[in-house]
Design a protein around this motif. Sequence first.
Motif, PDB file in Angstrom:
ATOM      1  N   PRO A 110       0.800  -1.232   0.000  1.00 45.51           N
ATOM      2  CA  PRO A 110       0.000   0.000   0.000  1.00 45.51           C
ATOM      3  C   PRO A 110       0.835   1.286   0.000  1.00 45.51           C
ATOM      4  N   MET A 111       1.997   1.245   0.638  1.00 49.31           N
ATOM      5  CA  MET A 111       2.831   2.444   0.658  1.00 49.31           C
ATOM      6  C   MET A 111       3.361   2.747  -0.740  1.00 49.31           C
ATOM      7  N   LEU A 112       3.695   1.703  -1.497  1.00 47.81           N
ATOM      8  CA  LEU A 112       4.141   1.907  -2.874  1.00 47.81           C
ATOM      9  C   LEU A 112       2.986   2.402  -3.739  1.00 47.81           C
ATOM     10  N   LYS A 113       1.771   1.925  -3.442  1.00 41.77           N
ATOM     11  CA  LYS A 113       0.602   2.427  -4.174  1.00 41.77           C
ATOM     12  C   LYS A 113       0.427   3.915  -3.917  1.00 41.77           C
ATOM     13  N   ASP A 114       0.697   4.343  -2.700  1.00 40.13           N
ATOM     14  CA  ASP A 114       0.606   5.763  -2.358  1.00 40.13           C
ATOM     15  C   ASP A 114       1.661   6.557  -3.134  1.00 40.13           C
ATOM     16  N   LEU A 115       2.856   5.995  -3.246  1.00 39.08           N
ATOM     17  CA  LEU A 115       3.916   6.638  -4.027  1.00 39.08           C
ATOM     18  C   LEU A 115       3.520   6.741  -5.498  1.00 39.08           C
ATOM     19  N   VAL A 116       2.929   5.691  -6.028  1.00 38.83           N
ATOM     20  CA  VAL A 116       2.478   5.694  -7.423  1.00 38.83           C
ATOM     21  C   VAL A 116       1.401   6.755  -7.624  1.00 38.83           C
ATOM     22  N   HIS A 117       0.499   6.885  -6.646  1.00 34.51           N
ATOM     23  CA  HIS A 117      -0.539   7.924  -6.735  1.00 34.51           C
ATOM     24  C   HIS A 117       0.103   9.313  -6.789  1.00 34.51           C
ATOM     25  N   THR A 118       1.115   9.538  -5.970  1.00 36.16           N
ATOM     26  CA  THR A 118       1.809  10.826  -5.948  1.00 36.16           C
ATOM     27  C   THR A 118       2.523  11.083  -7.269  1.00 36.16           C
ATOM     28  N   ILE A 119       3.159  10.060  -7.824  1.00 39.60           N
ATOM     29  CA  ILE A 119       3.834  10.203  -9.123  1.00 39.60           C
ATOM     30  C   ILE A 119       2.815  10.516 -10.207  1.00 39.60           C
TER      31      ILE A 119
END
Length: 183
Positions: A110-119
């Motif tokens: 989920p933390m990587l998904k959050d990073l992807v959302h930010t990107i």
Amino acid sequence: MTQTTKREQFTRGKGILSATGPQSRFILFLIFILVSYTFLLRIFQKLAAIVALPVFLPIALVTLLAFIGIAGTLYSHRFVGPMVRIRKTLEQVAAGDCSVTLRLRDADDPMLKDLVHTIGHLCDQTRQSHRLVQESARELSGDLAALLENIRKGASAGDLTKQAEAIQKKQAALDKALLSLGT
């Protein structure tokens, strides 16, 4: 008491436990590995006693390495795959291609998904900024063409000055927009 979002939970931590969700999952994974290996070790001890096998320790160590290798590979796949996709996407963005879209699997962290959302948000903002700069450049070009046409027609100096000042203001705004894009 206010309810916090997942993003706030991931980003508000300080110090050693700065991302408590992913770190907790990793700690639980390590505990699972240790418990599972202890269970396997007990099975091998019972087998070694039954069969009277003198090479128990080497077999146990090889089993430990294989078990940790397989379990670690399966667990790290949730991180490494997304990180490779994120890196490739960031390379494309750095090369100037902001039309990229990046999505992760449901099973990814989920933390990587959050990073992807930010990107993705960054790419959207950059695309919008590029579009605004292009529109401003076209508008500036049209105003300049109108100014040249008025010069050919012999417009008054006052009208030409007003038009030139308006063009200079638009150019200043365009230069400012270009600076914000880092170009």
